[in-house]
Design a protein around this motif. Structure first.
Motif, mmCIF file in Angstrom:
data_model
loop_
_atom_site.group_PDB
_atom_site.id
_atom_site.type_symbol
_atom_site.label_atom_id
_atom_site.label_comp_id
_atom_site.label_asym_id
_atom_site.label_seq_id
_atom_site.Cartn_x
_atom_site.Cartn_y
_atom_site.Cartn_z
ATOM 1 N N ASP A 225 -5.556 -1.115 -4.922
ATOM 2 C CA ASP A 225 -5.076 -1.770 -3.706
ATOM 3 C C ASP A 225 -6.048 -2.871 -3.293
ATOM 4 O O ASP A 225 -7.060 -2.606 -2.657
ATOM 5 C CB ASP A 225 -4.921 -0.737 -2.585
ATOM 6 N N GLU A 226 -5.724 -4.089 -3.656
ATOM 7 C CA GLU A 226 -6.582 -5.253 -3.369
ATOM 8 C C GLU A 226 -8.049 -4.951 -3.663
ATOM 9 O O GLU A 226 -8.904 -5.098 -2.786
ATOM 10 C CB GLU A 226 -6.400 -5.699 -1.919
ATOM 11 N N SER B 206 0.835 -1.206 0.000
ATOM 12 C CA SER B 206 0.000 0.000 0.000
ATOM 13 C C SER B 206 0.865 1.249 0.000
ATOM 14 O O SER B 206 0.609 2.198 -0.741
ATOM 15 C CB SER B 206 -0.925 0.018 1.219
ATOM 16 N N GLN C 85 -7.881 0.291 -0.526
ATOM 17 C CA GLN C 85 -8.260 -0.905 0.213
ATOM 18 C C GLN C 85 -9.465 -0.623 1.123
ATOM 19 O O GLN C 85 -10.291 -1.482 1.345
ATOM 20 C CB GLN C 85 -7.045 -1.299 1.077
HETATM 21 MG MG LIG Z 1 -2.264 -2.660 2.105
#
Ligand SMILES: [Mg+2]
Ligand SMILES: Nc1ncnc2c1ncn2[C@@H]1O[C@H](COP(=O)(O)OP(=O)(O)OP(=O)(O)O)[C@@H](O)[C@H]1O
Lengths: 261, 281
Positions: free
Chosen positions: B181-182, B69, B105
């Motif tokens: 991010d994911e 991140s 995220q």
């Molecule tokens: Mg992260």
């Protein structure tokens, strides 16, 4: 269709008022004190006051000052609080200042302000302004501080300037907290309004109340208390309506039961 | 201006190979130190160098806490690195900009805006007319499978739904580089697969550059041209693996492709080895 629970919820404030008046009625009948009229006597005096042109003008003047003080305080305090919440430098400058002002009863400043600005509208409005400002600044400050950083980042990535981020992200995100402060401020405005008129006796609802007290017209005194109280309840209820509408998006969905038995 | 020789038309090749592979993002010896509350310096990223080519799909794969991140934030311009520099098109990154669109995220949706309001926010800010932004946003909302939820507030959505709104909101303002991010972390397997396919379709159509953080080896191999494997404490690049699989990729074909299977197995093995090496010390 209104469900039974909704009905209870709506009726609750009315029942509370009736209960309070009943206790008052009984208490004054038992105590039999000249300076403590019964609830019914006090309520009977209400239309007399509201029917009197002089009194009405006084009450309206009070409300005008209150609206003025409250309005200016909100317009001043929200931006200041938000700036403090988002800038360490601004917070570092104003925090000590506010910490000194915070515990001082605003009415205690009145004699000095009266000395400088006289006993007129300006002084009273200023005191109301001072009373309202602090809770609004404090709640705006806390609200702005709690705004999720990634939300501001998202805005920055979309091209919002720092000022735009303050107005279009920090302000709406902190609105629930800000309005909580405003609600406290509104009640404080009413309190400081009456207090200011008690100190600078010249006009206003507080003036009627204390003149009646001087003359021993206890019915009028208690009727005024009812009127001022009702004003407070109405203003608060209206404000609560507006608040709930503005922050519907943030209200929790579920009540949290204190036990799951 | 030079007159283009008529012969040039013979040189025209399919779009993908016509573009010279030029670097769009350069990460140059970036390190990030965080001051922790224990007053100890924490080296989150150590000496990261990475070049990302224009139009490439690059995944960052690594254990939790390895600085994925943080690396994304540095490219986004939200965090400036303790040392080293990141550049976009040769220009030092000094702050966020609409050329780089993050999907966080944590979603970071605007809770006071409806789904539609969130997705329209970027285009409106960019000066797109309201009617146009509305139409664009509605089609994106449909694409992420949230048709019918346009007027819902974020608090009325599930985690996976919020994640999809966040994706649509970023796609809506057409950033050149997507920093994700994911983005599919909170989705069920079915929706995840669908959105992976949608993302690949969008990517194949627009050839945006994508920097994609994930925990999932399958996902990284399926989507990417390049997988950057990171290791933890301090966050370092272990290895960069080129994924040489044909495009457009079909999931049903790819899962049966021995080359795909080999990539997945190899990468998983490499992580296992690093775990063992880590526990041995
Ligand atoms: Mg992260
Ligand atoms: N603001 C901060 N202050 C202090 N330490 C931080 C901060 N942000 C991140 N860190 C530390 O930096 C390291 C990397 O964090 P980061 O969030 O980049 O990890 P990640 O790879 O994205 O993990 P995950 O996969 O769990 O999201 C972690 O050890 C974390 O504790």
């Amino acid at each position: 269709m209104i469900s039974p629970t909704a009905l209870t919820r709506r009726a609750a404030p009315v029942l509370a008022c009736i209960g309070l008046l009943a206790v008052w009625q009984v208490a004054s009948l038992v105590l039999k004190n000249d300076s403590f009229p019964t609830a019914i006597e006090a309520i009977r005096a209400v239309p007399d006051i509201l029917g009197d042109k002089e009194a009405l003008i006084n009450i309206l003047a009070s409300l005008r000052r209150m609206a003025m003080g409250f309005g200016v305080a909100v317009l001043f305090s929200i931006p200041l609080g938000l700036l403090m919440g988002r800038s360490r430098a601004v917070a570092a400058f104003f925090n000590p200042l506010l910490m000194v002002i915070y515990p001082v009863p605003k009415a205690a400043l009145m004699p000095i302000i009266m000395l400088w600005l006289g006993v007129g509208d300006v002084t009273k409005t200023l005191v109301i302004f001072l009373g309202v400002s602090l809770p609004v600044i404090y709640h705006s400050f806390e609200g702005a501080k709690a705004v999720e950083e990634k939300m501001l980042w998202s805005g920055a990535a979309m091209g919002l300037s720092p000022l735009q981020r303050l107005v279009r992200i920090v302000l709406p995100a902190a609105l629930p907290e800000i309005l909580t402060g405003c609600r406290t401020g509104l009640v404080l405005a009413l309190i400081t309004m009456i207090t200011s008129e008690m100190i600078a006796r010249q006009s206003g609802a507080g003036n009627i109340l204390f003149n009646a007290l001087d003359m021993g017209q206890y019915d009028t005194v208690f009727a005024m208390i009812i009127i001022v109280g009702a004003m407070g309840i109405c203003l608060d209820a209206i404000f609560e309506r507006i608040r709930a509408r503005l922050v519907r998006w943030s209200e929790p969905q579920f009540d949290m039961p204190l036990s799951f038995s | 201006m030079k007159v283009v020789p008529s012969r040039s038309s013979e040189w025209v090749k399919p779009v993908a190979s016509q573009k010279p592979a030029s670097a769009i993002i350069e990460i140059d010896r970036v390190s990030q130190v965080f001051q922790t509350s224990a007053r100890k310096d924490h080296l989150a990223l150590s000496d990261i160098s990475l070049t990302i080519e224009e139009g490439a799909f690059v995944s960052i794969l690594g254990p939790s806490g390895c600085g994925k991140s943080t690396l994304l934030y540095i490219v986004g311009g939200f965090v400036s690195p303790t040392s080293g520099a990141a550049r976009i098109k040769g220009q030092a990154i000094t702050g966020p900009g609409p050329d780089r669109g993050p999907v966080f995220q944590e979603f970071a949706l605007f809770p006071w805006k409806t789904v539609l309001g969130n997705v329209m926010y970027g285009p409106r800010q960019q000066g797109v007319r309201a009617s146009e932004a509305d139409a664009l946003s509605r089609s994106l909302i449909e694409m992420v499978g949230l048709k019918g939820y346009e007027n819902f507030y974020p608090k009325e959505l599930s985690g996976g739904m919020k994640q999809r709104v966040a994706l649509a909101r970023t796609l809506a303002y057409h950033p050149e580089v997507l920093l994700m991010d994911e983005p599919f972390g909170a989705l069920d397997a079915h929706t995840r697969t669908r959105l992976q396919n949608d993302l690949l379709n969008i990517w194949e159509r627009d050839r945006k550059t994508v920097l994609f953080v994930t925990h999932s080896v399958d996902e990284a191999v399926f989507l990417s041209d390049k997988v950057v494997m990171m290791s933890k404490s301090p966050g370092r690049i272990r290895q960069v693996i080129d994924i040489d699989l044909p495009r457009p990729r079909r999931r049903s074909e790819l899962l049966l492709d021995p080359r795909y299977q080999k990539y997945v197995v190899d990468i998983e093995r490499m992580f296992d080895e690093s775990d063992e090496a880590g526990s041995a010390t």
